[in-house]
Design a protein around this motif. Structure first.
Motif, PDB file in Angstrom:
ATOM      1  N   MET A  73      31.151  44.681  17.498  1.00 18.28           N
ATOM      2  CA  MET A  73      30.938  46.136  17.249  1.00 18.28           C
ATOM      3  C   MET A  73      31.476  46.789  18.558  1.00 18.28           C
ATOM      4  O   MET A  73      31.311  46.738  19.619  1.00 18.28           O
ATOM      5  CB  MET A  73      29.449  46.502  16.912  1.00 18.28           C
ATOM      6  CG  MET A  73      29.354  48.045  17.174  1.00 18.28           C
ATOM      7  SD  MET A  73      27.368  48.439  17.116  1.00 18.28           S
ATOM      8  CE  MET A  73      26.956  47.699  18.702  1.00 18.28           C
ATOM      9  N   ALA A  74      32.403  47.983  18.089  1.00 17.51           N
ATOM     10  CA  ALA A  74      32.637  48.958  18.961  1.00 17.51           C
ATOM     11  C   ALA A  74      32.479  50.411  18.297  1.00 17.51           C
ATOM     12  O   ALA A  74      32.651  50.448  16.979  1.00 17.51           O
ATOM     13  CB  ALA A  74      34.200  48.813  19.417  1.00 17.51           C
ATOM     14  N   LYS A  90      33.023  50.511  14.384  1.00 20.47           N
ATOM     15  CA  LYS A  90      34.235  49.632  13.998  1.00 20.47           C
ATOM     16  C   LYS A  90      33.625  47.991  13.928  1.00 20.47           C
ATOM     17  O   LYS A  90      33.318  47.825  15.187  1.00 20.47           O
ATOM     18  CB  LYS A  90      35.526  49.852  14.501  1.00 20.47           C
ATOM     19  CG  LYS A  90      36.115  51.126  14.491  1.00 20.47           C
ATOM     20  CD  LYS A  90      37.363  51.208  15.185  1.00 20.47           C
ATOM     21  CE  LYS A  90      37.975  52.572  14.951  1.00 20.47           C
ATOM     22  NZ  LYS A  90      39.413  52.749  15.595  1.00 20.47           N
ATOM     23  N   LEU A  91      33.476  47.407  13.172  1.00 11.69           N
ATOM     24  CA  LEU A  91      32.844  46.059  13.057  1.00 11.69           C
ATOM     25  C   LEU A  91      34.090  44.998  12.514  1.00 11.69           C
ATOM     26  O   LEU A  91      34.948  45.308  11.871  1.00 11.69           O
ATOM     27  CB  LEU A  91      31.877  45.976  12.164  1.00 11.69           C
ATOM     28  CG  LEU A  91      30.640  46.904  12.146  1.00 11.69           C
ATOM     29  CD1 LEU A  91      29.482  46.640  11.261  1.00 11.69           C
ATOM     30  CD2 LEU A  91      30.052  47.159  13.350  1.00 11.69           C
ATOM     31  N   ARG A  92      33.867  43.724  13.400  1.00 14.81           N
ATOM     32  CA  ARG A  92      34.985  42.873  13.024  1.00 14.81           C
ATOM     33  C   ARG A  92      34.556  41.575  13.158  1.00 14.81           C
ATOM     34  O   ARG A  92      33.666  41.186  13.913  1.00 14.81           O
ATOM     35  CB  ARG A  92      36.296  43.099  13.976  1.00 14.81           C
ATOM     36  CG  ARG A  92      37.294  42.138  13.606  1.00 14.81           C
ATOM     37  CD  ARG A  92      38.533  42.194  14.330  1.00 14.81           C
ATOM     38  NE  ARG A  92      39.389  43.358  13.735  1.00 14.81           N
ATOM     39  CZ  ARG A  92      40.224  43.551  12.523  1.00 14.81           C
ATOM     40  NH1 ARG A  92      40.049  42.334  12.165  1.00 14.81           N
ATOM     41  NH2 ARG A  92      40.813  44.219  12.155  1.00 14.81           N
ATOM     42  N   SER A  97      37.287  43.245   8.611  1.00 20.96           N
ATOM     43  CA  SER A  97      36.668  44.387   9.370  1.00 20.96           C
ATOM     44  C   SER A  97      35.807  45.222   8.560  1.00 20.96           C
ATOM     45  O   SER A  97      36.227  45.399   7.272  1.00 20.96           O
ATOM     46  CB  SER A  97      37.897  45.412   9.801  1.00 20.96           C
ATOM     47  OG  SER A  97      38.786  45.833   8.627  1.00 20.96           O
ATOM     48  N   ILE A  98      35.021  46.044   8.988  1.00 21.48           N
ATOM     49  CA  ILE A  98      34.208  47.053   8.483  1.00 21.48           C
ATOM     50  C   ILE A  98      34.203  48.494   9.139  1.00 21.48           C
ATOM     51  O   ILE A  98      33.931  48.449  10.423  1.00 21.48           O
ATOM     52  CB  ILE A  98      32.858  46.769   8.019  1.00 21.48           C
ATOM     53  CG1 ILE A  98      32.679  45.470   7.208  1.00 21.48           C
ATOM     54  CG2 ILE A  98      31.831  47.579   7.485  1.00 21.48           C
ATOM     55  CD1 ILE A  98      31.351  44.703   7.189  1.00 21.48           C
ATOM     56  N   MET A 116      37.528  46.290   5.038  1.00 18.37           N
ATOM     57  CA  MET A 116      38.966  46.544   4.946  1.00 18.37           C
ATOM     58  C   MET A 116      39.343  47.844   4.734  1.00 18.37           C
ATOM     59  O   MET A 116      40.171  48.082   4.254  1.00 18.37           O
ATOM     60  CB  MET A 116      39.528  45.385   4.103  1.00 18.37           C
ATOM     61  CG  MET A 116      39.255  43.815   4.456  1.00 18.37           C
ATOM     62  SD  MET A 116      39.246  43.424   6.141  1.00 18.37           S
ATOM     63  CE  MET A 116      40.937  43.231   5.983  1.00 18.37           C
ATOM     64  N   GLY A 117      38.379  48.833   4.828  1.00 21.36           N
ATOM     65  CA  GLY A 117      38.851  50.421   4.648  1.00 21.36           C
ATOM     66  C   GLY A 117      38.946  50.440   3.068  1.00 21.36           C
ATOM     67  O   GLY A 117      39.078  51.398   2.934  1.00 21.36           O
TER      68      GLY A 117
END
Length: 255
Positions: A73-74, A90-92, A97-98, A116-117
């Motif tokens: 997470m960032a 932003k999760l990965r 990615s979410i 994935m947006g």
């Protein structure tokens, strides 16, 4: 620009009253645990801002103990105590990615995330239940990251309920939100817990249930000493507890 980005800018840009500066004499007649907390949390002469912009990294867990996925997470967040915030993470996890937002702005709450947006992961529209749940989040995060919002003049009532425990009530929120804070001997927060209105349960029904966590590290920004390592989640203190939010604060700007 997304609605969440616009809301972030709007909350961050909301004019604040000119803050007074902290004088320990303002809390000298309060219970011992209150004096202990503020001596640790706010340096003398600090401008008593009640909004902050945060940068954070860490881990976010989706699912439950039996079936969960861990994401790096960032995130950035604006938090204006006692009842406004916009969280933009932003999760990965590997190639997945979410992105999305969680927010409470001017009485409107939402939770919107996409994988994935493109693929909706969570799309919770504003409702009285969601607003009530989001108000709890705003309150508990204010208790961690906006120490000035806990001063009695901000509509917060303190009671010492144990040698190292305080009950903190946000009386200006309806219904009032009550938190239990555990401090160490120096006044740093070790645990915080309260009853959150939430549907994070097997029945997916909104009800009051424990939410809270532990503090793993602290640091000082702009005269405020705040938790910078936190692990929190639903059902704190029970067998169902999962610290789904594990964050490290890397920056805090008050204003």
């Amino acid at each position: 620009m997304t609605k969440a980005d616009e809301a972030y800018i709007r909350v961050a840009a909301t004019p604040s009253p000119s803050p007074v500066r902290f004088d320990p004499a303002h809390v000298e007649r309060l219970p011992e645990i209150v004096r202990r907390y503020f001596r640790r949390a706010i340096a003398p002469g600090t401008a008593l801002h009640t909004s902050v912009q945060l940068e954070m990294t860490g881990r976010f867990l989706l699912g439950d103990k039996e079936d969960l996925q861990s994401y790096r997470m960032a995130a950035r967040q604006v938090l204006r105590a006692p009842d406004q915030f916009v969280w933009l993470p932003k999760l990965r996890s590997g190639p997945i990615s979410i992105v999305g937002s969680d927010a409470l702005v001017a009485g409107e709450a939402w939770t919107r995330f996409w994988r994935m947006g493109l693929v909706p992961v969570a799309q919770e529209r504003c409702s009285p239940d969601l607003v009530r749940s989001a108000r709890f989040r705003a309150a508990i995060e204010s208790s961690l990251w906006v120490p000035a919002s806990l001063l009695p003049d901000s509509g917060v009532k303190w009671e010492q309920v144990g040698a190292d425990e305080a009950q903190v009530t946000f009386e200006r929120i309806d219904p009032a939100i009550v938190l239990r804070m555990t401090l160490d001997e120096e006044g740093a927060v070790k645990e915080v817990v309260g009853q959150r209105w939430s549907n994070a349960n097997p029945d997916k029904v909104f009800r009051l249930q424990p939410f809270g966590g532990t503090i793993l590290a602290v640091a000082t920004f702009d005269g405020f000493t705040i938790p910078t390592g936190v692990a929190v989640g639903n059902h704190f203190g029970t067998d169902d507890y999962l610290a789904f939010f594990q964050a490290r604060i890397t920056g805090a700007v008050y204003g």
